[in-house]
Write an enzyme that holds these catalytic residues in place. Structure first.
Site, PDB file in Angstrom:
ATOM      1  N   SER A 178     -47.795   1.901  -0.302  1.00 27.69           N
ATOM      2  CA  SER A 178     -47.174   0.627   0.049  1.00 27.69           C
ATOM      3  C   SER A 178     -46.386  -0.017  -1.072  1.00 27.69           C
ATOM      4  O   SER A 178     -45.496  -0.825  -0.811  1.00 27.69           O
ATOM      5  CB  SER A 178     -48.245  -0.353   0.529  1.00 27.69           C
ATOM      6  N   HIS A 206     -47.400   2.659   6.686  1.00 28.19           N
ATOM      7  CA  HIS A 206     -45.952   2.550   6.504  1.00 28.19           C
ATOM      8  C   HIS A 206     -45.191   3.792   6.970  1.00 28.19           C
ATOM      9  O   HIS A 206     -43.973   3.849   6.821  1.00 28.19           O
ATOM     10  CB  HIS A 206     -45.638   2.264   5.035  1.00 28.19           C
ATOM     11  N   LYS A 238     -46.351  -3.234  11.504  1.00 23.31           N
ATOM     12  CA  LYS A 238     -45.211  -2.981  10.629  1.00 23.31           C
ATOM     13  C   LYS A 238     -44.054  -2.446  11.473  1.00 23.31           C
ATOM     14  O   LYS A 238     -43.351  -3.225  12.112  1.00 23.31           O
ATOM     15  CB  LYS A 238     -45.636  -2.073   9.490  1.00 23.31           C
TER      16      LYS A 238
END
Length: 384
Positions: A178, A206, A238
């Protein structure tokens, strides 16, 4: 007095430029946002595909509220597991190619619950040094031995696994890290897990929605299937643009997690509005090849634009593009200078990143365009 100690600790954080400050955003989550009352071009969101304010998701949420109400009324194992939750879990399992999936209200709850359900005293967790804070906390909560290996260093990990006498072993890694934006070497990790009879747990916060076939994540990116040994965690707040997370695995593994994961059992199930909206988000991700192509085009443009900067741009192939500044003070100063120009890029400091590596964490989204990227790179080059 205890309160005096807190005051001193807060003063120490301020002196080290480590105080965090919340920004008030008075607009939807888009790249052009009102931050603390000022219009800003933002490079701070994890909304990589620009879905957080997508009209189709807003309509799905409204329809779900009309049909299902707003609350679940109980935990999943009592009366809170509603039809939208079940439908979402089935869709997620199918999407990532796993027999079964389990939905959690947040990514933090998924990570801190799953690891302690799999290992405990007498076991060992082999964790990458740059893993997310939730994974670090998960290992501590498990009470297993915490064995940390150098970032993406497979030789170091192999030696640690070979020397371990633990009853059960678990390799724990981010899929995409991240703060550095690089990708874990999952094929090598899977080989080591097989060789040492260990679980491999991948937190793909992610990577889900971005990497792999149709955005199925880092396991898909490397062609690694979910198995009884390989457990996949995906985050839905996300690239998916909503909130929550899920774990995907074989039926026995997921059933065990349902029975023994405290952060799943002992909490009220999330709103059916969220899970119904995620079903629509999953449709858009599956059909989002043009969005992903656009995102990678923007990544390339940014990297070319900053290639001659005096600040180090880490070698990230993902939407996370970290620019290493160094000191906390300078990172804050550069972030503030950008803010004065109407560009918001957060300064990330210890303990989130190692001491001496304070940085700007640039997050790209399909909501950005070429002009946005050029505006940022020109500003950074001018400040450098």
């Amino acid at each position: 007095m205890i309160s005096d100690e807190i005051d001193r600790n807060l003063e120490a954080l301020a002196e080290e430029n480590l105080l965090r400050r919340r920004r008030i955003v008075s607009s939807p989550c888009t790249v052009m946002a009102e931050v603390d009352g000022n219009p800003m071009l933002t490079f701070s969101s994890n909304d990589y595909l620009g879905l957080a304010a997508h009209p189709a998701l807003a309509e799905a949420a409204a329809e779900a509220a009309r049909q299902w109400g707003v609350g679940s009324g109980g935990s999943h194992v009592v009366t809170g597991h509603m039809m939208p939750h079940e439908m979402l879990e089935e869709a997620l399992a199918d999407f990532v190619g796993a027999p079964r999936a389990l939905y959690f209200s947040t990514g933090y709850m998924a990570n801190t619950g799953i690891v302690p359900a799999l290992v405990g005293r007498g076991d060992a967790v082999f964790s990458d040094r740059l893993n997310h804070a939730s994974l670090i906390d998960a290992v501590q909560l498990s009470r297993a031995e915490n064995v940390r290996y150098r970032h993406n260093d497979m030789d170091h990990l192999a030696a640690l696994l070979k020397d371990s006498q633990a009853k059960r072993k678990l390799i724990l890694t981010d899929g995409v890290f991240s703060m550095d934006g690089d990708v874990a070497p999952l094929p090598a990790l899977a080989e080591l897990a097989e060789a040492h009879d260990a679980w491999l747990v991948v937190d793909d916060a992610h990577g889900f929605g971005i990497l792999g076939h149709e955005g199925r994540g880092t396991l898909s990116h490397f062609g690694i299937p979910v198995t009884s040994r390989v457990i996949y965690i995906g985050t839905l707040g996300k690239a998916a643009g909503v909130s929550g997370a899920f774990v995907a695995g074989t039926d026995p593994v997921v059933e065990w997690l349902l029975q023994r994961t405290r952060t799943y059992t002992f909490t009220t199930a999330s709103s059916p509005i969220i899970t119904a909206t995620l079903l629509k988000s999953l449709e858009l991700i599956r059909k989002g090849s043009l969005l992903r192509a656009r995102l990678f085009s923007l990544i390339e443009r940014l990297r070319m634009g900053l290639s001659q900067s005096r600040w180090e741009l880490l070698p990230s192939p993902t939407a996370i593009q970290p620019v290493i500044i160094g000191s906390n003070e300078e990172a804050l100063r550069v972030s503030q200078a950008l803010s004065d120009m109407g560009i918001f890029v957060p300064a990330i400091r210890p303990p989130t990143v190692p001491k001496g590596s304070a940085r700007l964490r640039i997050s790209l989204s399909t909501g950005h365009n070429d002009e946005h990227i050029d505006r940022l790179t020109d500003a950074l080059k001018g400040l450098a």
